[in-house]
Design a protein around this motif. Structure first.
Motif, short mmCIF file in Angstrom:
data_model
loop_
_atom_site.label_atom_id
_atom_site.label_comp_id
_atom_site.label_asym_id
_atom_site.label_seq_id
_atom_site.Cartn_x
_atom_site.Cartn_y
_atom_site.Cartn_z
N TYR A 436 3.90 -16.56 -21.38
CA TYR A 436 2.86 -15.56 -21.16
C TYR A 436 1.50 -16.23 -20.95
N SER A 437 0.64 -15.57 -20.14
CA SER A 437 -0.69 -16.13 -19.90
C SER A 437 -1.48 -16.29 -21.20
N ASP A 438 -1.26 -15.38 -22.14
CA ASP A 438 -1.90 -15.50 -23.45
C ASP A 438 -0.89 -15.92 -24.51
N GLY A 439 0.15 -16.65 -24.06
CA GLY A 439 1.27 -16.95 -24.94
C GLY A 439 1.11 -18.17 -25.82
N ILE A 440 -0.05 -18.82 -25.77
CA ILE A 440 -0.32 -19.92 -26.69
C ILE A 440 -1.37 -19.45 -27.68
N LYS A 441 -0.97 -19.27 -28.92
CA LYS A 441 -1.90 -18.89 -29.97
C LYS A 441 -2.31 -20.15 -30.71
N TYR A 442 -3.61 -20.28 -30.98
CA TYR A 442 -4.06 -21.53 -31.60
C TYR A 442 -5.24 -21.30 -32.52
N ASP A 443 -5.38 -22.22 -33.47
CA ASP A 443 -6.50 -22.23 -34.40
C ASP A 443 -7.30 -23.51 -34.19
N VAL A 444 -8.62 -23.37 -34.13
CA VAL A 444 -9.48 -24.56 -34.15
C VAL A 444 -9.78 -24.84 -35.62
N LEU A 445 -9.18 -25.90 -36.14
CA LEU A 445 -9.11 -26.09 -37.59
C LEU A 445 -10.45 -26.42 -38.22
N ASN A 446 -11.32 -27.08 -37.48
CA ASN A 446 -12.55 -27.58 -38.11
C ASN A 446 -13.82 -26.97 -37.51
N VAL A 447 -13.67 -25.76 -36.92
CA VAL A 447 -14.84 -25.03 -36.39
C VAL A 447 -14.81 -23.61 -36.95
N ASP A 448 -15.94 -23.17 -37.45
CA ASP A 448 -16.03 -21.85 -38.08
C ASP A 448 -15.64 -20.73 -37.11
N ASN A 449 -15.00 -19.69 -37.66
CA ASN A 449 -14.68 -18.46 -36.93
C ASN A 449 -13.88 -18.73 -35.66
N SER A 450 -12.96 -19.68 -35.71
CA SER A 450 -12.22 -20.05 -34.50
C SER A 450 -10.72 -20.08 -34.73
N PHE A 451 -10.24 -19.21 -35.63
CA PHE A 451 -8.80 -19.08 -35.85
C PHE A 451 -8.27 -17.90 -35.03
N GLY A 452 -6.98 -17.95 -34.72
CA GLY A 452 -6.34 -16.83 -34.04
C GLY A 452 -6.76 -16.64 -32.60
N LEU A 453 -7.05 -17.74 -31.90
CA LEU A 453 -7.43 -17.66 -30.49
C LEU A 453 -6.18 -17.64 -29.60
N SER A 454 -6.36 -17.18 -28.37
CA SER A 454 -5.26 -17.12 -27.40
C SER A 454 -5.63 -17.88 -26.15
N SER A 455 -4.59 -18.34 -25.42
CA SER A 455 -4.82 -19.24 -24.29
C SER A 455 -5.52 -18.58 -23.11
N HIS A 456 -5.09 -17.41 -22.66
CA HIS A 456 -5.68 -16.70 -21.52
C HIS A 456 -5.76 -17.58 -20.27
N ILE A 457 -4.62 -18.17 -19.91
CA ILE A 457 -4.55 -18.87 -18.63
C ILE A 457 -4.49 -17.83 -17.51
N ALA A 458 -4.61 -18.26 -16.26
CA ALA A 458 -4.79 -17.33 -15.15
C ALA A 458 -3.60 -16.39 -14.96
N ALA A 459 -2.39 -16.87 -15.21
CA ALA A 459 -1.20 -16.05 -14.97
C ALA A 459 -0.05 -16.60 -15.82
N ASP A 460 1.00 -15.79 -15.97
CA ASP A 460 2.20 -16.29 -16.65
C ASP A 460 2.70 -17.55 -15.95
N LEU A 461 3.22 -18.49 -16.73
CA LEU A 461 3.71 -19.76 -16.19
C LEU A 461 5.23 -19.71 -16.06
N PRO A 462 5.76 -19.63 -14.82
CA PRO A 462 7.22 -19.55 -14.65
C PRO A 462 7.91 -20.84 -15.11
N LEU A 463 9.02 -20.68 -15.81
CA LEU A 463 9.78 -21.84 -16.29
C LEU A 463 11.24 -21.78 -15.84
N ASP A 464 11.57 -20.76 -15.05
CA ASP A 464 12.95 -20.63 -14.62
C ASP A 464 13.18 -21.19 -13.22
N LYS A 465 12.13 -21.55 -12.51
CA LYS A 465 12.28 -22.11 -11.16
C LYS A 465 11.03 -22.84 -10.74
#
Length: 465
Positions: A436-465
Motif C-alpha cells: 500500500y502507498s501508506d503501507g509502511i508505518k514507522y516511528d521516529v524514535l529520537n524526535v518528539d511527536n513523531s510516532f505512528g507516521l505513514s509512508s504516503h508514497i505516490a502509489a501502491d507498489l506492485p510486487l506481483d509483476k
C-alpha cells in the motif's frame, strides 16, 4: 485602399484588427491602425469615434491618442481629451515625425455599459501630409483634394465595453497536487493544495488571500517558515512568517490575470531537531480560502469577495523529520519471493536531544492482495536475517505484518530489504500483491511527536509483476 492624389503610387491601407471586449474604464485600447506605403511627414489626422452610431462625447471617452509605429511615450504624436471631441471627431495637427504606420488608441470613461455606450467604432476621416517641398497633400480620392476622404474608412475593430470584473473560485479535483496524502520532509518545500480561479472582463487586484487549515493540535507557526503562491507553475507571491498564524496563511496585494487559472499554495518548512525551531506537523489540510478587498485592475470598481469553504479536494499533509523511500528489488513475476528495499530521507533533521542522526523504527508493513484467488499463508522476513520469519494470512484483501521483532531500525545511511512470499500456492492460483502507498508505518524514535507516521508514497507498489 485610397490613393494619394498628389503623389502617384502612394497609398493608404487600414490595419486588420479583430474585435475586442474591454471593461469600462479601460485605458489606451487600440481601435484603429493605418499604414502609408512610403515614409512621409503626415502632419494632420482626423478620426471619428462612434457609440451605437452616435457621436462619442466626454461622457464616454476619456482620451484619444495617436502613435507612430508602436504605443510608447516616445512615439506619441498627440492626444485629444474626450471633452474636446467635436461631434465625435478628434483632430491631430502639427505632427512633426515621419512614419509609415499609425495607431489610434482610445481610453474609456468608467461608464455603465448598459447606459447605451456600446459598442464603440472608430473611423478614419482625414489624413494630410507634407511633400518634399513642404506642400500639403492629402490621402483622399482624386476628386476630393480637401483632406476629407470621400468616405470615412471604418476600422475593422468593434470594441465592446463590458462591466467590471467578475471572479469565482472552484475546486480542482484533477490536480496532481490534490491527488495524494503526502509527507513533506522538514526543511524542504512542498505544494499542498491547488484550485481554479476564473476571472472575466479584466484582471483583478486583491488586498489579501487567506488560506485556512485544520489538523491535529495545529500550529502552522511551529513548522512553516514561509509560503509561496503559484499561478500555474509560476510563483507570484511569497509570504513571510509574519503572515502565518496558528491555522491561517495570508498573501497580501495580489494581481490575478483575467481567464481561468490554477492557484497552488506551497509551504516552506523549518528543520526539526536539536537547537532547531521546527516541529512535526501531523495530518493538516486546507479547509478554506478567501480573496478580500478585490477591485477591477482597469475599472477600479469593487468586486465581491470570493471564497471556498468546506473544501473536500484538499488531501492531508504532514511535516516530518524523516520520509520513506521504497522500491521493488524483486517481484513474484520472476521469483517465488518479492523483495522491497526501504531507505530514509532525513535532510538536515536531527534527534531532539542532540545532533545525533534521526533513527527510524519500521513498525508495520501492509500489503494489498485484492483479486487473488490464493488466500493462504504469507511469510515475511528481513533478507539480511532469514532466521526470523513472520507468518500471516490476508483478511479481506489486507495482509498486515508487525515487523518490530525483525531488524527494522534505520538511520540515514541505511536501507533494509524485506522479502515476502506466498507459501505453497497451487499452479492455478492467482497471486496479486502490492505494498500500500501508506503501507509502511514507522516511528521516529529520537524526535518528539513523531510516532505512528505513514509512508504516503505516490502509489501502491506492485510486487506481483
Amino acid at each position: 485602399m485610397f490613393s494619394l492624389g498628389a503623389c502617384g503610387g502612394t497609398s493608404l491601407t487600414l490595419t486588420q484588427l479583430d474585435d475586442k471586449s474591454v471593461p469600462r474604464g479601460a485605458d489606451n485600447i487600440l481601435t484603429l491602425g493605418f499604414k502609408v506605403d512610403e515614409a512621409s511627414l503626415v502632419n494632420a489626422v482626423q478620426v471619428h469615434i462612434y457609440t451605437e452610431s452616435e457621436d462619442a462625447t466626454g461622457n464616454q471617452i476619456n482620451e484619444v491618442r495617436l502613435y507612430r509605429g508602436s504605443r510608447s511615450p516616445d512615439n506619441l504624436l498627440g492626444s485629444v481629451l474626450g471633452i474636446s471631441l467635436q461631434n465625435g471627431i478628434a483632430t491631430f495637427e502639427n505632427i512633426t515625425k515621419t512614419g509609415t504606420d499609425y495607431l489610434v488608441h482610445v481610453s474609456f470613461m468608467n461608464t455603465d455599459p448598459e447606459s447605451g455606450f456600446n459598442p464603440v467604432e472608430t473611423s478614419l476621416v482625414s489624413v494630410s501630409a507634407l511633400n518634399e517641398k513642404g506642400e500639403v497633400i492629402y490621402y483622399s480620392g482624386d476628386k476630393n483634394k480637401d483632406g476629407i476622404l470621400d468616405k470615412e474608412i471604418f476600422s475593422s475593430r468593434i470594441v465592446t465595453i463590458t462591466d467590471s470584473g467578475v471572479a469565482s473560485l472552484t475546486e480542482d479535483i484533477h490536480s496532481p497536487v490534490n491527488k495524494n496524502i503526502k509527507n513533506i520532509l522538514a526543511g524542504t518545500s512542498g505544494k499542498v493544495f491547488s484550485n481554479n480561479i476564473e476571472i472575466v472582463n479584466e484582471d483583478i487586484l486583491s488586498s489579501g488571500l487567506i488560506y485556512t487549515f485544520e489538523g491535529e493540535n495545529l500550529d502552522l507557526r511551529a513548522s512553516i517558515s514561509s509560503a509561496t503562491l503559484y499561478l500555474g507553475d509560476t510563483p507570484i507571491a511569497i509570504t513571510d512568517f509574519s503572515n502565518i498564524g496558528p491555522n491561517t496563511i495570508t498573501f497580501n496585494f495580489l494581481t490575478i490575470p483575467e481567464g481561468i487559472n490554477n492557484l497552488t499554495i506551497g509551504l516552506n518548512t523549518e528543520t526539526i531537531g536539536y537547537q532547531k525551531i521546527g516541529h512535526t506537523l501531523r495530518n493538516a489540510k486546507v479547509t478554506g480560502m478567501a480573496f478580500t478587498g478585490i477591485i477591477g485592475a482597469v475599472s477600479r470598481e469593487p468586486i465581491a469577495d470570493i471564497e471556498l469553504n468546506n473544501i473536500i479536494s484538499s488531501k492531508a499533509f504532514s511535516v516530518v523529520p524523516a520520509t520513506i523511500n521504497v522500491w521493488a528489488n524483486a517481484t513474484l513475476d520472476s521469483s517465488d519471493t518479492a523483495e522491497i528495499n526501504i531507505s530514509l530521507n532525513v535532510g538536515n533533521n536531527t534527534s531532539s536531544s542532540s545532533n545525533a542522526s534521526v533513527e527510524v523504527q519500521i513498525s508495520t508493513l501492509l500489503f494489498n492482495t485484492t483479486g487473488s484467488s490464493y488466500d493462504g499463508k504469507y511469510e515475511l522476513f528481513n533478507a539480511f536475517d532469514t532466521s526470523n520469519i513472520l507468518e500471516n494470512w490476508p483478511i479481506v484483501g489486507v495482509l498486515n505484518f508487525d515487523v518490530t521483532s525483525l531488524n527494522s531500525t534505520l538511520q540515514s545511511a541505511d536501507f533494509e530489504t524485506f522479502g515476502i512470499r506466498p507459501t505453497n500456492p497451487l499452479v492455478d492460483d492467482t497471486v496479486n500483491l502490492a505494498l500500500y502507498s501508506d503501507g509502511i508505518k514507522y516511528d521516529v524514535l529520537n524526535v518528539d511527536n513523531s510516532f505512528g507516521l505513514s509512508s504516503h508514497i505516490a502509489a501502491d507498489l506492485p510486487l506481483d509483476k
